[in-house]
Write a protein that holds these residues in place. Structure first.
Motif, PDB file in Angstrom:
ATOM      1  N   SER A 148      76.589  -7.045  76.487  1.00 27.14           N
ATOM      2  CA  SER A 148      77.032  -7.992  75.629  1.00 27.14           C
ATOM      3  C   SER A 148      78.229  -9.000  76.181  1.00 27.14           C
ATOM      4  N   GLY A 149      78.480  -9.879  75.421  1.00 22.62           N
ATOM      5  CA  GLY A 149      79.373 -11.004  75.956  1.00 22.62           C
ATOM      6  C   GLY A 149      80.563 -10.395  76.560  1.00 22.62           C
TER       7      GLY A 149
ATOM      8  N   THR B  76      88.520 -15.517  77.209  1.00 14.61           N
ATOM      9  CA  THR B  76      88.068 -15.034  76.068  1.00 14.61           C
ATOM     10  C   THR B  76      87.806 -16.067  74.779  1.00 14.61           C
ATOM     11  N   SER B  77      87.696 -17.541  75.287  1.00 13.65           N
ATOM     12  CA  SER B  77      87.429 -18.270  74.110  1.00 13.65           C
ATOM     13  C   SER B  77      86.103 -18.324  73.512  1.00 13.65           C
TER      14      SER B  77
ATOM     15  N   LEU C 294      84.130 -15.584  73.321  1.00 16.47           N
ATOM     16  CA  LEU C 294      83.797 -14.151  72.792  1.00 16.47           C
ATOM     17  C   LEU C 294      84.147 -14.091  71.579  1.00 16.47           C
ATOM     18  N   ASP C 295      83.329 -13.038  70.850  1.00 12.22           N
ATOM     19  CA  ASP C 295      83.283 -12.440  69.344  1.00 12.22           C
ATOM     20  C   ASP C 295      85.118 -11.835  69.328  1.00 12.22           C
ATOM     21  N   PRO C 296      85.716 -11.767  68.572  1.00  9.97           N
ATOM     22  CA  PRO C 296      86.987 -11.092  68.425  1.00  9.97           C
ATOM     23  C   PRO C 296      87.115  -9.690  68.878  1.00  9.97           C
ATOM     24  N   GLU C 297      85.980  -8.948  68.380  1.00  8.18           N
ATOM     25  CA  GLU C 297      85.883  -7.622  68.843  1.00  8.18           C
ATOM     26  C   GLU C 297      85.769  -7.142  70.212  1.00  8.18           C
ATOM     27  N   LEU C 298      85.404  -8.263  70.985  1.00  8.56           N
ATOM     28  CA  LEU C 298      85.055  -8.079  72.546  1.00  8.56           C
ATOM     29  C   LEU C 298      86.242  -8.598  73.393  1.00  8.56           C
TER      30      LEU C 298
END
Length: 263
Positions: free
Chosen positions: A153-154, A179-180, A182-186
């Motif tokens: 995953s990312g 983190t920019s 990445l999907d919020p949950e990651l």
């Protein structure tokens, strides 16, 4: 150097990173307009500011990916902004992770992590892989050591990129908005790794838009505005009682759910 008892920089100690009068322009656009900044050993400094304020450019100049038009950059006392300096030798002393993972897609996770240790630092494959597997185990990715990056995953890929950056035990770790992309949950799993590195004493200069993370993890926060340091201070003081009107305006905009900023 940081005092073990207080966690604060020791007065008079040689900083790991020292910037004096750093300027960088692209044509008529002045991105950095005279930056003075020190980062002490084991200190975590967070760079915050609006898009275009100069955060990424500052990190890229430290890693010698951008030259400086004026000013001096010292790494552990050595002037690394001297154009005669071997940039590859300097980068071997610095770990850097940018917004996109930049893992080599044709190499396994373990080979990505150990590549610099083997090729740049001349560590034996056995020793490099032993350390690489240990680091992957610490972040819960031991079972993915032989997988290729596209199987992760990312958030997992970004954690591997960070582990790759610290595998050579760099003097300084640069993190640019890790983190920019990445999907919020990651986001949480990457921030947890950075938090553990900070707690372990890694010297970190990071650009971030995660304000709550900067407040909780950084020793010091530096607010860049239009290529200048508009304000800096301890994380607690910076967020609890910012001195400058421009800082209060910025924080009120990026922390709207917290009811504004004192002052």
């Amino acid at each position: 150097m940081t005092d073990v008892a207080t966690g604060r920089p020791v007065p008079g100690a040689e900083p790991v990173l020292s910037l004096r009068g750093i300027r960088r322009s692209f044509g008529d656009r002045h991105v950095l307009r005279g930056i003075d900044l020190d980062v002490a050993a084991h200190e975590v400094v967070a760079l915050i500011g609006a898009s275009g304020s100069g955060k990424s450019t500052l990190l890229r100049t430290v890693n010698l990916l951008e030259h400086v038009d004026d000013g001096v950059i010292r790494l552990a006392g050595e002037d690394i902004s001297d154009p005669r300096v071997d940039a590859d030798r300097v980068r071997a002393r610095i770990g850097a992770v940018f917004q996109h993972y930049n893992l080599f897609p044709h190499l396994s996770v373990l080979d990505n992590v150990t590549l610099a240790s083997r090729l740049v630092h001349r560590m034996s494959r056995v020793d490099a892989e032993r350390r690489g597997r240990d680091l992957l185990a610490r972040i819960g990715l031991a079972e993915h050591a032989d997988a290729f990056p596209d199987r992760l995953s990312g958030g997992q890929q970004q954690r591997v990129a960070i582990v790759r950056a610290i595998a050579t035990e760099p003097e300084l770790l640069l993190l640019d908005e890790v983190t920019s992309a990445l999907d919020p949950e990651l986001v949480g799993e990457v921030l947890a790794l950075v938090r553990s590195l900070a707690e372990g004493g890694t010297t970190i200069l990071m650009a971030t838009h995660e304000m709550s993370f900067a407040r909780d993890v950084a020793d010091r926060v530096v607010f860049l505005d239009a290529g200048l340091i508009a304000e800096e201070g301890s994380a607690h003081e910076f967020f609890a009682s910012p001195r400058e009107a421009r800082t209060r305006e910025f924080l009120a905009r990026v922390l709207p759910d917290e009811g504004g900023i004192p002052g």
